[in-house]
Design an enzyme around this catalytic site. Structure first.
Site, short mmCIF file in Angstrom:
data_model
loop_
_atom_site.label_atom_id
_atom_site.label_comp_id
_atom_site.label_asym_id
_atom_site.label_seq_id
_atom_site.Cartn_x
_atom_site.Cartn_y
_atom_site.Cartn_z
N SER A 138 0.81 -1.21 0.00
CA SER A 138 0.00 0.00 0.00
C SER A 138 0.85 1.27 0.00
CB SER A 138 -0.90 0.00 1.24
OG SER A 138 -0.14 -0.24 2.40
N GLN A 175 1.62 4.38 1.74
CA GLN A 175 1.48 4.50 3.19
C GLN A 175 2.47 5.49 3.75
OE1 GLN A 175 3.95 0.94 5.08
NE2 GLN A 175 2.64 0.16 3.45
N HIS A 186 4.12 6.45 8.04
CA HIS A 186 4.11 6.07 9.45
C HIS A 186 4.12 7.35 10.29
CE1 HIS A 186 4.86 2.16 7.86
NE2 HIS A 186 6.03 2.51 7.37
N LYS A 195 7.56 5.00 13.72
CA LYS A 195 8.09 3.87 12.97
C LYS A 195 9.04 4.32 11.85
CE LYS A 195 6.47 -0.24 10.48
NZ LYS A 195 5.40 -0.77 9.65
N GLU A 224 12.04 3.78 9.42
CA GLU A 224 12.46 2.46 8.94
C GLU A 224 13.52 2.58 7.85
OE1 GLU A 224 8.66 0.93 7.69
OE2 GLU A 224 8.99 1.49 5.61
N HIS A 257 5.39 6.33 0.98
CA HIS A 257 6.19 5.34 0.26
C HIS A 257 5.35 4.10 -0.03
CE1 HIS A 257 6.54 4.35 4.55
NE2 HIS A 257 6.73 3.08 4.19
N ARG A 259 -2.67 3.96 5.60
CA ARG A 259 -2.71 3.57 4.19
C ARG A 259 -3.71 4.42 3.42
NH1 ARG A 259 -2.89 -1.00 7.27
NH2 ARG A 259 -1.10 -2.38 7.13
N LYS A 280 -6.79 -3.26 2.45
CA LYS A 280 -6.91 -3.02 3.89
C LYS A 280 -7.55 -1.66 4.18
CE LYS A 280 -2.90 -5.82 5.30
NZ LYS A 280 -1.61 -5.80 6.00
#
Length: 433
Positions: A123, A125, A127, A150, A152, A290, A309, A315
């Protein structure tokens, strides 16, 4: 041996981990998934050929916990059985985290280590930062599973494709000139505001116009999006007869096959399309958009599973939140090539305290040492076999799929019995300086 000495000895030992797998729809299926192969070796389970093995999780997050393997000897053979969760073990042995980690993050591992096998796009998305994560978790704990941020990093194992961050102003102007369907969707007023921006305009003004345009696109009705995607598809197919389509246009057609009529197909035009070679890494801060597209990677992040998302997914979508939280920074992301630590080890240092990743490739019969560090480490053996020693303690044989927790302040030496590829996640070295 008194109980205190016994406890300290336990805290210095290497702990084998049995790890969790996530079978999301975008994962590679059966034997085609590196995640499946590692998980099967790690747990002794059989690979199911039609199952999408997407992510191997190594850490303490409750959505995919790791467990400490208790070894016993049965008729002279060492037998492993699943013991307590790593989170419980760390709670009982907090010294294994090191004082500074305990002070900063409490009695938990501050990072979550993963392997991803991506067959089709994840997706679109972002964070949330810590403040937004706390608010969202309080309001919707069923959707936003924890109150942590989050940040990453993805380190490519194979060639790896991703959408990441917004394209530059000049590229965005080219999109509006060459993709009429987007102008139809967002309206000529917003499109003209972007086309009339110049490099001298304040960054905040450019962000404001981009935010307005992108939000307009993402909130468009399902019917208008479906129609626009259909128009883009037929136009690109016609144009491909007379010219070579760009990489971005070819990607848009791929995404349309995977997610027909989805707003994410169109929004891909707004993002940088990045291709990583094996050994290159990409990092993502809070509130940066991203989507991973294809390939396999090592991923490390702060211990969180918060995802907002807005496209390319079956989802839950939270479009309004995503559009309001993004930074709207424009330009290409930084690609990390890693810093050589020695002949065999390369280190990837993102600008986040919670984690760093080492990539180690040892030829047959070679040895290397990971010096003692003030925080915990998690090692994953990707390929091959070797022997791992923690300080002066007896060595343990490690092979493909083995995951090992190493306590703080423990020197780790490794000797390979065949070419050995392994990865280590730990707390960022800069945090201890």
């Amino acid at each position: 041996m008194d109980s205190q000495t016994s406890l300290l000895r336990e805290q210095r030992k290497l702990q084998r981990l049995r790890c969790s797998v996530q079978c999301y729809d975008w994962g590679r299926r059966g034997q085609h998934s590196r995640v499946a192969g590692l998980f099967a070796r790690n747990t002794g389970s059989e690979i199911q050929p039609d199952k999408p093995y997407a992510e191997l999780w190594m850490g303490t997050h409750e959505s995919g916990p790791s467990f400490v393997v208790q070894t016993s000897v049965d008729n002279g053979v060492s037998v492993g059985s699943e013991g307590v969760s790593l989170k419980s073990w760390v709670s009982e042995n907090p010294g294994a985290l090191g004082d500074k980690v305990l002070d900063e993050w409490g009695c938990d591992l501050p990072f979550l280590f993963k392997v991803l096998s991506v067959a089709k796009a994840l997706s679109i998305q972002a964070h949330p930062d810590k403040e937004l994560a706390r608010t969202m978790h309080k309001a919707r704990p069923d959707v936003y599973k924890d109150d942590n941020h989050k940040p990453e990093m993805a380190l490519a194992i194979t060639e790896f494709e991703a959408l990441c961050g917004f394209i530059s102003l000049e590229e965005l102007k080219d999109v509006l000139r060459n993709v009429p369907e987007i102008v139809e969707l967002v309206g000529s007023a917003d499109a003209n505001r972007i086309l009339h921006l110049d490099e001298q305009d304040e960054e905040e003004k450019a962000k404001s116009v981009l935010r307005s345009t992108f939000t307009q696109l993402m909130l468009a009705s399902k019917e208008t999006i479906t129609e626009a995607v259909s128009k883009i598809k037929s136009r690109l197919h016609k144009e491909s007869q007379v010219r070579q389509l760009t990489d971005k246009e070819l990607l848009v057609l791929r995404l349309e096959k995977q997610y027909p009529g989805d707003v994410g197909v169109i929004s891909a035009f707004f993002f940088n399309y990045v291709k990583l070679n094996p050994g290159e890494a990409l990092y993502l801060g809070a509130n940066e958009p991203h989507a991973y597209i294809f390939g396999e990677c090592i991923e490390c992040m702060a211990t969180s599973d918060n995802v907002v998302r807005a496209g390319l997914t079956p989802k839950h979508r939270d479009v309004q939140t995503l559009c309001s939280m993004l930074t709207y920074k424009q330009g290409l992301p930084e690609i990390l090539q890693g810093i050589p630590v020695n002949s065999y080890v390369t280190r990837y240092l993102p600008p986040f305290d919670e984690f760093e990743v080492d990539r180690c490739i040892l030829p047959h019969g070679a040895s290397t040492v990971f010096p003692a560090v003030p925080g915990p480490s998690v090692f994953l053996v990707m390929v091959g076999e070797g022997v791992m020693h923690a300080g002066s303690l007896k060595g343990v044989v490690v092979t493909e799929g083995d995951v090992v927790f190493a306590p703080a302040n423990t020197e780790i030496s490794i000797t390979s019995a065949s070419e050995l590829q392994l990865y280590r996640a730990g707390v960022n070295s800069r945090f201890f300086q």
